[in-house]
Design an enzyme around this catalytic site. Structure first.
Site, PDB file in Angstrom:
ATOM      1  N   LEU A 109       0.750  -1.274   0.151  1.00  0.00           N
ATOM      2  CA  LEU A 109       0.119   0.041   0.014  1.00  0.00           C
ATOM      3  C   LEU A 109       0.713   1.155  -0.002  1.00  0.00           C
ATOM      4  CD1 LEU A 109      -2.811  -0.722   2.456  1.00  0.00           C
ATOM      5  CD2 LEU A 109      -2.539  -1.753   0.140  1.00  0.00           C
ATOM      6  N   GLY A 154       1.218  -4.967   1.205  1.00  0.00           N
ATOM      7  CA  GLY A 154       0.085  -5.175   0.217  1.00  0.00           C
ATOM      8  C   GLY A 154       0.651  -6.144  -0.849  1.00  0.00           C
ATOM      9  N   ASN A 178       4.401  -7.598   6.794  1.00  0.00           N
ATOM     10  CA  ASN A 178       5.343  -6.788   7.573  1.00  0.00           C
ATOM     11  C   ASN A 178       4.633  -5.737   8.403  1.00  0.00           C
ATOM     12  OD1 ASN A 178       5.286  -5.362   5.183  1.00  0.00           O
ATOM     13  ND2 ASN A 178       7.184  -4.151   5.837  1.00  0.00           N
ATOM     14  N   GLU A 179       3.385  -5.639   8.392  1.00  0.00           N
ATOM     15  CA  GLU A 179       2.621  -4.470   9.024  1.00  0.00           C
ATOM     16  C   GLU A 179       2.966  -4.270  10.301  1.00  0.00           C
ATOM     17  OE1 GLU A 179       1.377  -6.574   6.716  1.00  0.00           O
ATOM     18  OE2 GLU A 179       0.174  -5.446   5.630  1.00  0.00           O
TER      19      GLU A 179
HETATM   20  N1  CO8 Z   1       4.544   3.906  -0.174  1.00  0.00           N
HETATM   21  C1  CO8 Z   1       4.879   4.972  -0.691  1.00  0.00           C
HETATM   22  N2  CO8 Z   1       6.199   5.095  -0.692  1.00  0.00           N
HETATM   23  C2  CO8 Z   1       7.131   4.020  -0.869  1.00  0.00           C
HETATM   24  C3  CO8 Z   1       6.667   2.695  -0.345  1.00  0.00           C
HETATM   25  C4  CO8 Z   1       5.347   2.505  -0.032  1.00  0.00           C
HETATM   26  N3  CO8 Z   1       5.003   1.209   0.344  1.00  0.00           N
HETATM   27  N4  CO8 Z   1       7.717   2.130  -0.400  1.00  0.00           N
HETATM   28  C5  CO8 Z   1       9.004   2.726  -0.939  1.00  0.00           C
HETATM   29  N5  CO8 Z   1       8.394   3.921  -1.045  1.00  0.00           N
HETATM   30  C6  CO8 Z   1       9.091   5.206  -1.584  1.00  0.00           C
HETATM   31  C7  CO8 Z   1      10.446   5.397  -0.862  1.00  0.00           C
HETATM   32  O1  CO8 Z   1      10.096   6.190   0.326  1.00  0.00           O
HETATM   33  C8  CO8 Z   1      11.382   6.104  -1.816  1.00  0.00           C
HETATM   34  O2  CO8 Z   1      10.824   7.418  -1.972  1.00  0.00           O
HETATM   35  P1  CO8 Z   1      11.775   8.560  -2.291  1.00  0.00           P
HETATM   36  O3  CO8 Z   1      12.510   8.322  -3.691  1.00  0.00           O
HETATM   37  O4  CO8 Z   1      11.238   9.947  -2.372  1.00  0.00           O
HETATM   38  O5  CO8 Z   1      13.019   8.710  -1.284  1.00  0.00           O
HETATM   39  C9  CO8 Z   1      11.077   5.320  -3.154  1.00  0.00           C
HETATM   40  O6  CO8 Z   1       9.782   4.943  -2.969  1.00  0.00           O
HETATM   41  C10 CO8 Z   1      12.108   4.159  -3.400  1.00  0.00           C
HETATM   42  O7  CO8 Z   1      11.946   3.555  -2.495  1.00  0.00           O
HETATM   43  P2  CO8 Z   1      13.356   2.643  -2.069  1.00  0.00           P
HETATM   44  O8  CO8 Z   1      14.739   3.656  -2.362  1.00  0.00           O
HETATM   45  O9  CO8 Z   1      13.213   2.047  -0.714  1.00  0.00           O
HETATM   46  O10 CO8 Z   1      13.419   1.466  -3.159  1.00  0.00           O
HETATM   47  P3  CO8 Z   1      14.302   0.193  -3.132  1.00  0.00           P
HETATM   48  O11 CO8 Z   1      14.298  -0.362  -4.453  1.00  0.00           O
HETATM   49  O12 CO8 Z   1      15.582   0.406  -2.445  1.00  0.00           O
HETATM   50  O13 CO8 Z   1      13.436  -0.841  -2.167  1.00  0.00           O
HETATM   51  C11 CO8 Z   1      11.244  -1.896  -1.391  1.00  0.00           C
HETATM   52  C12 CO8 Z   1      12.095  -1.252  -2.598  1.00  0.00           C
HETATM   53  C13 CO8 Z   1      12.112  -3.093  -0.716  1.00  0.00           C
HETATM   54  C14 CO8 Z   1       9.978  -1.929  -1.696  1.00  0.00           C
HETATM   55  C15 CO8 Z   1      11.292  -0.748  -0.293  1.00  0.00           C
HETATM   56  O14 CO8 Z   1      11.107   0.616  -0.605  1.00  0.00           O
HETATM   57  C16 CO8 Z   1      10.429  -0.940   0.948  1.00  0.00           C
HETATM   58  O15 CO8 Z   1      10.585  -1.787   1.923  1.00  0.00           O
HETATM   59  N6  CO8 Z   1       9.511  -0.337   0.963  1.00  0.00           N
HETATM   60  C17 CO8 Z   1       8.463  -0.346   2.058  1.00  0.00           C
HETATM   61  C18 CO8 Z   1       7.609  -1.534   1.949  1.00  0.00           C
HETATM   62  C19 CO8 Z   1       6.569  -1.555   2.927  1.00  0.00           C
HETATM   63  O16 CO8 Z   1       6.764  -1.611   4.389  1.00  0.00           O
HETATM   64  N7  CO8 Z   1       5.061  -1.403   2.652  1.00  0.00           N
HETATM   65  C20 CO8 Z   1       4.259  -1.196   3.631  1.00  0.00           C
HETATM   66  C21 CO8 Z   1       2.890  -0.800   3.272  1.00  0.00           C
HETATM   67  S1  CO8 Z   1       1.772  -0.922   4.396  1.00  0.00           S
HETATM   68  C22 CO8 Z   1       0.735  -1.996   3.544  1.00  0.00           C
HETATM   69  O17 CO8 Z   1       0.926  -2.594   2.384  1.00  0.00           O
HETATM   70  C23 CO8 Z   1      -0.491  -2.830   4.289  1.00  0.00           C
HETATM   71  C24 CO8 Z   1      -0.821  -1.886   5.167  1.00  0.00           C
HETATM   72  C25 CO8 Z   1      -2.292  -2.690   6.081  1.00  0.00           C
HETATM   73  C26 CO8 Z   1      -2.974  -1.623   6.825  1.00  0.00           C
HETATM   74  C27 CO8 Z   1      -3.586  -2.022   8.063  1.00  0.00           C
HETATM   75  C28 CO8 Z   1      -3.982  -0.868   8.779  1.00  0.00           C
HETATM   76  C29 CO8 Z   1      -5.124  -1.060   9.814  1.00  0.00           C
END
Ligand code: CO8
Length: 303
Positions: A109, A154, A178-179
């Protein structure tokens, strides 16, 4: 497609879906046939590209939203519209989902959709997340995730929403729900989908600790079904799809429904409450602080 995207801007996500929706023969909502006739073989949009091969009946949905295919409201809207179109197209029997980005299948997400947004907007977003899962988990098509990069949260939900998962054999790629690492809690239907995939004990460990598994570890617990060298992920998905399509559709679909209907019905009968829970949880100050810290961590990791 262009009309639909224009209407998407005009009516919002639920407006477009209700405009397009009719009840399918299986009782789920589907796009109207006249819509699916407009562009049958190929559709493009900024975030998603779909190609349907009429000779094989297999569609490929490519996520192409840099930098990380995060699931924003716009992304989810396009995803659902494309899925509805394919679902209604009788010539389409199988769907492969993959990414055009190097290293990332989907980052899950879009965190920016949950940070600093109004309750109304959060509710609209969550409805779109529900819709994506309902359509994918309940699809009549045989669905294969060709996971050619990392797939957290997500992105993992999308993968386990498919019938089969093939992942690139690269220990740098990870997948999991990993939430809890973000200080948020995966809702019951994320949990149910994970339990249905890996069993109760593995799901419990995985969810409580917010574990992200390397590709080999994901295979060990059954979170993915097969690892192959990175350059063979897509061709293996195509080969695997022919095996799935060798099974008569009606028998496979009824069996799939038998396995998944209870899980789907649970969300359908609690949809509004689930949206209310999400909105009240995500807009809490403490949760907003956790999300901000997580976003800062993502940025600082880069520096
Ligand atoms: N949302 C928004 N922006 C993101 C996300 C995301 N999920 N993931 C990465 N970005 C952004 C980064 O902040 C970065 O932004 P900027 O260029 O402006 O600095 C850009 O994307 C590139 O990211 P990386 O440099 O980290 O890219 P890599 O290729 O090195 O790594 C990964 C890619 C492995 C995907 C890494 O970005 C990562 O681990 N991202 C986080 C993933 C994550 O933890 N997602 C969880 C989202 S929550 C969800 O999906 C379920 C929620 C359920 C809610 C329940 C509530 C009740």
């Amino acid at each position: 497609m262009a009309n639909v995207l224009r209407n998407s801007a005009k009516f919002g996500f639920s407006g477009v879906l209700s405009q397009l929706s009719i009840h399918s023969r299986h009782g789920r909502e589907c796009v109207s046939p006249c819509f699916s006739l407009q562009q049958r073989n190929s559709s493009t949009s900024p975030k998603i590209k779909v190609d349907l091969d009429n000779s094989t009946g297999v569609a490929v949905l490519r996520m192409q939203s840099p930098p990380v295919n995060s699931l924003s409201l716009d992304f989810l809207t396009e995803f659902c519209i494309n899925l509805e179109k394919l679902e209604m197209d009788k010539s389409c029997r199988g769907l492969i989902i993959t990414s055009t980005l190097s290293k990332v299948f989907s980052a899950g997400l879009d965190i920016m959709e949950m940070y600093g947004k109004s309750p109304e907007r959060c509710g609209e977003f969550w409805k779109a997340v529900q819709e994506m899962w309902l359509k994918l988990y309940g699809s009549n098509m045989a669905t294969i995730a060709a996971i050619n990069g990392s797939s957290p949260a997500g992105g993992c939900l999308m993968s386990i929403g498919c019938d089969y998962r093939i992942m690139a054999d690269n220990p740098r790629y990870s997948i999991g729900l990993n939430e809890t690492q973000l200080g948020i809690v995966a809702p019951f239907w994320f949990k149910d989908t994970l339990v249905n995939t890996v069993g109760n004990r593995a799901a419990e460990l995985s969810l409580e600790l917010g574990l992200l598994y390397s590709a080999p570890d994901a295979l060990k617990i059954g979170l993915v079904d097969q690892l192959v060298p990175e350059d063979q992920v897509f061709s293996t998905a195509q080969d695997t799809m022919s095996k799935w399509l060798a099974v008569p559709d009606h028998a496979r679909q009824i069996t799939k429904s038998m396995m998944r209907k209870q899980t789907i019905d649970k969300l359908l009968s609690n949809r509004e409450a689930d949206i209310t829970n999400f909105v009240s949880f995500i807009t809490k100050d403490s949760i907003q602080r956790s999300l901000r810290m997580y976003l800062e961590m993502l940025k600082s990791r880069k520096a």
